[in-house]
Design a protein around this motif. Structure first.
Motif, PDB file in Angstrom:
ATOM      1  N   SER A 108       0.782  -1.241   0.000  1.00  0.00           N
ATOM      2  CA  SER A 108       0.000   0.000   0.000  1.00  0.00           C
ATOM      3  C   SER A 108       0.814   1.291   0.000  1.00  0.00           C
ATOM      4  O   SER A 108       0.345   2.331   0.452  1.00  0.00           O
ATOM      5  CB  SER A 108      -0.995   0.037   1.176  1.00  0.00           C
ATOM      6  N   PHE A 427      -4.928   4.462   4.591  1.00  0.00           N
ATOM      7  CA  PHE A 427      -4.990   3.526   5.716  1.00  0.00           C
ATOM      8  C   PHE A 427      -3.623   3.237   6.329  1.00  0.00           C
ATOM      9  O   PHE A 427      -3.512   2.704   7.408  1.00  0.00           O
ATOM     10  CB  PHE A 427      -5.649   2.211   5.272  1.00  0.00           C
ATOM     11  N   THR A 430      -3.318   5.930   9.198  1.00  0.00           N
ATOM     12  CA  THR A 430      -4.705   6.043   9.644  1.00  0.00           C
ATOM     13  C   THR A 430      -4.952   7.119  10.675  1.00  0.00           C
ATOM     14  O   THR A 430      -5.939   7.837  10.592  1.00  0.00           O
ATOM     15  CB  THR A 430      -5.160   4.734  10.325  1.00  0.00           C
ATOM     16  N   ILE A 450      -8.522   1.940  11.558  1.00  0.00           N
ATOM     17  CA  ILE A 450      -8.630   1.514  10.150  1.00  0.00           C
ATOM     18  C   ILE A 450     -10.094   1.247   9.799  1.00  0.00           C
ATOM     19  O   ILE A 450     -10.612   1.726   8.791  1.00  0.00           O
ATOM     20  CB  ILE A 450      -7.748   0.259   9.877  1.00  0.00           C
ATOM     21  N   GLY A 451     -10.766   0.509  10.674  1.00  0.00           N
ATOM     22  CA  GLY A 451     -12.176   0.171  10.451  1.00  0.00           C
ATOM     23  C   GLY A 451     -13.062   1.409  10.424  1.00  0.00           C
ATOM     24  O   GLY A 451     -13.907   1.563   9.542  1.00  0.00           O
ATOM     25  N   SER A 454     -12.574   3.488   7.279  1.00  0.00           N
ATOM     26  CA  SER A 454     -13.189   2.861   6.118  1.00  0.00           C
ATOM     27  C   SER A 454     -14.692   3.169   6.079  1.00  0.00           C
ATOM     28  O   SER A 454     -15.249   3.493   5.035  1.00  0.00           O
ATOM     29  CB  SER A 454     -12.945   1.351   6.169  1.00  0.00           C
ATOM     30  N   TYR A 460     -12.618   1.084   0.655  1.00  0.00           N
ATOM     31  CA  TYR A 460     -12.253  -0.268   1.056  1.00  0.00           C
ATOM     32  C   TYR A 460     -10.877  -0.312   1.699  1.00  0.00           C
ATOM     33  O   TYR A 460      -9.957   0.396   1.287  1.00  0.00           O
ATOM     34  CB  TYR A 460     -12.249  -1.212  -0.155  1.00  0.00           C
ATOM     35  N   ILE A 461     -10.744  -1.153   2.719  1.00  0.00           N
ATOM     36  CA  ILE A 461      -9.432  -1.367   3.351  1.00  0.00           C
ATOM     37  C   ILE A 461      -8.612  -2.283   2.439  1.00  0.00           C
ATOM     38  O   ILE A 461      -9.108  -3.332   2.022  1.00  0.00           O
ATOM     39  CB  ILE A 461      -9.597  -2.052   4.730  1.00  0.00           C
ATOM     40  N   ASN A 463      -6.328  -5.226   1.236  1.00  0.00           N
ATOM     41  CA  ASN A 463      -6.243  -6.563   1.819  1.00  0.00           C
ATOM     42  C   ASN A 463      -5.109  -6.749   2.810  1.00  0.00           C
ATOM     43  O   ASN A 463      -5.262  -7.364   3.846  1.00  0.00           O
ATOM     44  CB  ASN A 463      -6.090  -7.610   0.708  1.00  0.00           C
ATOM     45  N   ASN A 464      -3.926  -6.170   2.474  1.00  0.00           N
ATOM     46  CA  ASN A 464      -2.766  -6.414   3.329  1.00  0.00           C
ATOM     47  C   ASN A 464      -2.879  -5.724   4.692  1.00  0.00           C
ATOM     48  O   ASN A 464      -2.125  -6.027   5.599  1.00  0.00           O
ATOM     49  CB  ASN A 464      -1.478  -6.001   2.598  1.00  0.00           C
ATOM     50  N   LYS A 466      -5.947  -5.416   6.316  1.00  0.00           N
ATOM     51  CA  LYS A 466      -7.083  -5.973   7.041  1.00  0.00           C
ATOM     52  C   LYS A 466      -6.553  -6.937   8.099  1.00  0.00           C
ATOM     53  O   LYS A 466      -5.727  -7.773   7.800  1.00  0.00           O
ATOM     54  CB  LYS A 466      -7.976  -6.739   6.056  1.00  0.00           C
ATOM     55  N   ASP A 467      -7.010  -6.829   9.297  1.00  0.00           N
ATOM     56  CA  ASP A 467      -6.649  -7.798  10.349  1.00  0.00           C
ATOM     57  C   ASP A 467      -5.158  -7.892  10.610  1.00  0.00           C
ATOM     58  O   ASP A 467      -4.670  -8.913  11.079  1.00  0.00           O
ATOM     59  CB  ASP A 467      -7.175  -9.199   9.996  1.00  0.00           C
TER      60      ASP A 467
END
Ligand code: PLP
Length: 496
Positions: A108, A427, A430, A450-451, A454, A460-461, A463-464, A466-467
């Motif tokens: 990102s 993100f 953030t 982050i959540g 979003s 959209y967050i 993929n890398n 997320k979590d």
């Protein structure tokens, strides 16, 4: 044309294979092409090329000792589904400006643009030169290079990689990205210093003859993934060519019409690539160099004096918290009329006195650039205003660029079509981004934010990210800035 490389500090002739493998010339200089190649296809011809095709064409101009097949192979492996956008770098247009989003790769940030392909250049170069030693990649990072390099080199055969980052100089997300890195050949070390300390430590390891021969004896050849490696610079030229072609395609400009480019700048790699694109034939009028409060470059473009004698500030755009912009040396070389003695003297002054001044002739040539900088509160204000007015969210680094662009326009009245280089996903930074658009950030981790970001921004967050807080931590080595060489020996298990 047979492109060969030389050093900014000494006349010599090196193949591109060797310059990619060495990273840095043994005289301390940076490798540069003896002459910058020209685009020899018409814009009409290039207009409908996709990103991969432009990459093959532009890189082929520089890497003349690679076969076409080797180049195609590198490009195909680098720019694939790892990128979340099919066009690799989308250009998001708002009237006279377009954000060139360079952050849709694996980590990102724009560093993915070059670090997705550098490992393939290195492996190909190793094969071509029958290198038996393992390549050891040493990298200093202000946050983004580290993760992108780790991802790029992870489990690449014949390579090990060690990344050094400043303990207090990276965001929580950036640090977590690095210390959760997978791969059997990856090592991550935090140092008790700032980015310049990390970069100096790496440079010192490269220039230390004894250390190099010792490591050679242990089966390692040192190389660099920092933006001093010519294999980093060349793939960055591609997106400026591609960006201009998108403007043509969308009829924002006609063939030959000049544009401006604004680049949020730290080590001067990204904006230097824009300069090379211009030299190759992309009609760029002004190169607008945007700094944060570490505004050494702003002063430099104003006065012709480069003076790093000041405190490094930690800002909300940490990937630009740099006082020594290494790649500037390559620009100095070009505007000095390729005078390695002069550059060598200036760099000696920089390391002895922390400053140097360019001569009048060079000052004249620097007018191509416009330097500006953004204060911390201006960065936050910029993100907020643009988001409220246009619904588009930018990260703190991109906001530095946009803020300086506004200053430039006010200052000059120049309203040309402009590309704003967008270097990171919001993100990744953030906390500051969330704060700027009015999210309450108190008592929340970056991961929680982050959540929220979003949801509020309806973006959209990646993929890398997320979590990311749930991933297992794999690295926890730290060292003092003076003992980087010792820690290298230790993590690789070589020596006594
Ligand atoms: C590295 C980086 C920069 C600065 O780029 P340079 O090539 O070092 O000038 C700007 N923004 C982000 C997000 C970065 O990661």
């Amino acid at each position: 044309m047979d492109i060969k490389y030389t050093s900014t500090r000494k006349n010599k002739k090196v193949s591109c294979v060797d310059s990619v493998l060495d990273g840095l010339s043994s005289d301390g200089g940076l490798y540069v092409p003896i002459s910058i190649p020209k685009l020899d296809k018409s814009f009409e011809e290039m207009k409908n090329m996709n990103y991969q095709e432009v990459a093959k064409y532009v890189i082929g101009k520089y890497f003349t000792d690679f076969t076409t097949e080797e180049i195609n192979n590198c490009v195909t492996k680098a720019y694939d589904e790892k990128f979340s956008k099919e066009e690799i770098v989308p250009l998001i247009n708002f009237d006279k400006i377009g954000f060139l989003e360079l952050y849709h790769g694996k980590t990102s940030a724009f560093k993915d643009m070059a670090l997705s392909i550098l490992p393939h250049f290195i492996v190909t170069s190793m094969e071509k030169s029958n290198l038996k030693n393992k390549i050891l990649i040493l990298t200093a990072t202000s946050g983004d290079t580290g993760k992108a390099a780790l991802e790029g080199f992870r489990d690449v055969e014949g390579t090990d990689i060690i990344v050094f980052y400043p303990e207090k100089g990276v965001s929580q997300v950036q640090e977590r990205q690095m210390i959760t890195q997978e791969g059997s050949n990856t090592f991550v070390v935090s140092i008790d210093g700032n980015f310049d300390d990390a970069q100096n430590g790496v440079k010192e390891a490269f220039n230390n003859y004894e250390f190099n021969s010792f490591m050679n004896g242990q089966g390692y050849q040192l190389s660099s993934a920092n933006s001093i490696n010519i294999g980093r610079l060349v793939p960055q030229i591609v997106y400026y060519v591609y960006g201009y072609l998108q403007l043509l395609k969308e009829e924002k400009v006609v063939v030959g019409e000049e544009i401006n480019v604004v680049v949020p700048t730290g080590n001067f790699g990204n904006i230097l690539a824009a300069y090379y694109a211009r030299e190759m034939g992309i009609p760029i009028d002004r190169l607008i160099c945007a700094s944060n409060e570490n505004n050494v470059l702003y002063d430099f473009f104003k006065t012709g004096v480069y003076d790093k004698n000041r405190e490094l500030k930690l800002t909300i755009s940490p990937s630009m918290d740099i006082l020594i912009s290494s790649n500037l040396e390559r620009l100095l070389y070009e505007i000095s009329g390729k005078n390695p003695e002069l550059i060598s003297n200036m760099m000696t002054e920089l390391s002895d006195k922390g400053k140097y001044e360019v001569n009048d002739e060079m000052k004249k040539k620097l007018e191509l650039f416009y330097g500006g900088y953004a204060k911390e509160e201006e960065v936050l204000e910029t993100i907020k205003t643009f988001f409220n007015e246009k619904g588009y969210l930018m990260d703190t680094h991109t906001a530095v660029a946009y803020n300086v662009y506004e200053k430039y326009k006010k200052d000059t009245g120049d309203n040309k079509q402009t590309i704003i280089v967008s270097t990171a996903s919001p993100f990744k930074f953030t906390r500051s981004v969330a704060e700027s658009i009015g999210i309450d950030v108190n008592n929340k981790t970056d991961f929680e934010l982050i959540g929220e970001l979003s949801k509020k921004a309806k973006v959209y967050i990646p993929n890398n990210l997320k979590d990311i807080e749930k991933l297992p931590i794999k690295h926890n080595i730290s060292c003092e800035k003076e003992s980087m060489k010792e820690i290298i020996e230790k993590v690789l298990n070589v020596g006594e």
